[in-house]
Design a protein around this motif. Structure first.
Motif, short mmCIF file in Angstrom:
data_model
loop_
_atom_site.label_atom_id
_atom_site.label_comp_id
_atom_site.label_asym_id
_atom_site.label_seq_id
_atom_site.Cartn_x
_atom_site.Cartn_y
_atom_site.Cartn_z
N GLU A 106 -0.71 -48.72 -17.74
CA GLU A 106 -2.19 -49.17 -17.51
C GLU A 106 -3.18 -48.18 -18.11
O GLU A 106 -2.92 -47.04 -17.84
CB GLU A 106 -2.37 -49.49 -15.97
N GLU A 157 -3.27 -53.85 -18.17
CA GLU A 157 -2.15 -53.29 -17.71
C GLU A 157 -0.99 -54.47 -17.77
O GLU A 157 -0.84 -55.03 -16.98
CB GLU A 157 -2.11 -52.80 -16.13
N ASP A 190 1.80 -45.78 -10.30
CA ASP A 190 0.52 -46.43 -10.57
C ASP A 190 -0.51 -45.71 -9.59
O ASP A 190 -0.05 -45.65 -8.42
CB ASP A 190 0.48 -47.99 -10.38
N ASP A 203 -8.08 -46.14 -12.88
CA ASP A 203 -6.81 -46.92 -12.45
C ASP A 203 -6.02 -46.74 -13.63
O ASP A 203 -6.33 -46.99 -14.88
CB ASP A 203 -7.13 -48.17 -11.90
N SER A 204 -4.85 -46.34 -13.49
CA SER A 204 -4.01 -45.80 -14.63
C SER A 204 -2.40 -46.02 -14.11
O SER A 204 -2.16 -45.50 -12.99
CB SER A 204 -3.82 -44.61 -15.41
N PHE A 264 -5.96 -46.54 -3.36
CA PHE A 264 -4.82 -47.50 -2.83
C PHE A 264 -4.86 -47.34 -1.25
O PHE A 264 -4.72 -48.35 -0.54
CB PHE A 264 -3.50 -47.01 -3.53
MG MG Z 1 -3.21 -49.48 -11.38
#
Ligand code: MG
Ligand code: MG
Length: 261
Positions: free
Chosen positions: A240, A209, A101, A112-113, A57
């Motif tokens: 997600e 997600e 996130d 990614d979660s 990110f």
């Molecule tokens: Mg994410």
């Protein structure tokens, strides 16, 4: 083009997935009234540095914002749907719904979660919103099987959410993931009649997600150019996971208890 991954590549994504899971678990343990979203950011960034991981990110360029995202987490509180920014001024209070996130890469492979966390006691409606969103993700993961199509995933989210009186966000969607955070295909949380509906094949990896609003699906982006909020001011939840499709079924790379099928 949808890029399929070898088992060796999935093992690399798994390492990133386990780190993401560890970070979210640590943050979940920290969340309580009085903690700021910046406190969570500091902890997450330290964990990434200690693991030698790169944040997916921080530094991510968005054409819409014409800027790079400045944080390793998105922290979205209550009516904020996604892309909220950690801040020393955002002090969590009892009753808040906090979506966290995050995504990292190790050796160039991403995971990614996201999870939504209740701060202390929340309203019965918000309890239901969390439960339904989580269930929608689980139903979608079950559909991540070779031979199914993408919209089996999308439709299972949409049906479960609508049946429970909530709505799915349409402006933001899940995505393929691999050596980039965002790859093809897009993974909408609704059946997009005009969209592509590819057959699911082993080696595909999807970030599924669901973003679920208590009220209307409409949203807009705040003047910070990042934070997406509900138009009606009602709450939203977001869960997600990064899910690999294997010959033997789904492998949830961001869930430690999910073993390679
Ligand atoms: Mg994410
Ligand atoms: Mg994602």
């Amino acid at each position: 083009m949808i890029i399929r991954k070898s088992m060796a590549e999935l093992e690399k994504m798994r390492r990133s997935g386990l780190l993401v899971a560890q970070i979210l678990s640590e943050l979940r343990g920290m969340v309580k009234e009085g903690v700021t979203t910046y406190d969570l950011e500091v902890t997450a960034e330290k964990m990434m540095q200690d693991a030698g991981a790169k944040s997916a990110f921080k530094g991510y360029y968005s054409a819409a914002a014409n800027a790079k995202f400045p944080n390793v987490l998105c922290t979205s509180v209550n009516c904020e749907i996604i892309h909220g920014m950690p801040s020393k001024k955002r002090v969590l209070k009892t009753g808040d719904l906090l979506s966290v996130d995050t995504a990292v890469s190790l050796e160039g492979y991403y995971a990614d979660s996201a999870t939504t966390i209740a701060v202390g006691a929340i309203t019965p409606e918000d309890e239901k919103l969390l439960k339904v969103t989580q269930e929608a993700l689980e139903l979608a993961i079950e559909k991540a099987q070779p031979g199914n199509r993408l919209f089996d995933i999308s439709g299972s989210v949409e049906n479960h959410v609508v049946r429970n009186g909530f709505s799915v966000v349409r402006e933001f969607v899940g995505h393929g993931i691999g050596t980039s955070m965002h790859e093809e295909p897009q993974v909408p949380n609704y059946v997009d009649r005009n969209g592509e509906n590819p057959r699911l094949k082993p080696g595909m990896v999807l970030a599924i997600e669901p973003m679920v609003n208590a009220g209307s699906p409409d949203c807009h982006v705040l003047s910070d150019k990042w934070t997406a909020v509900t138009k009606d001011g009602r709450n939203s939840a977001h869960f997600e996971h990064t899910v690999a499709i294997t010959e033997n079924g789904p492998w949830v790379l961001t869930r430690p208890s999910s073993s390679r099928p």
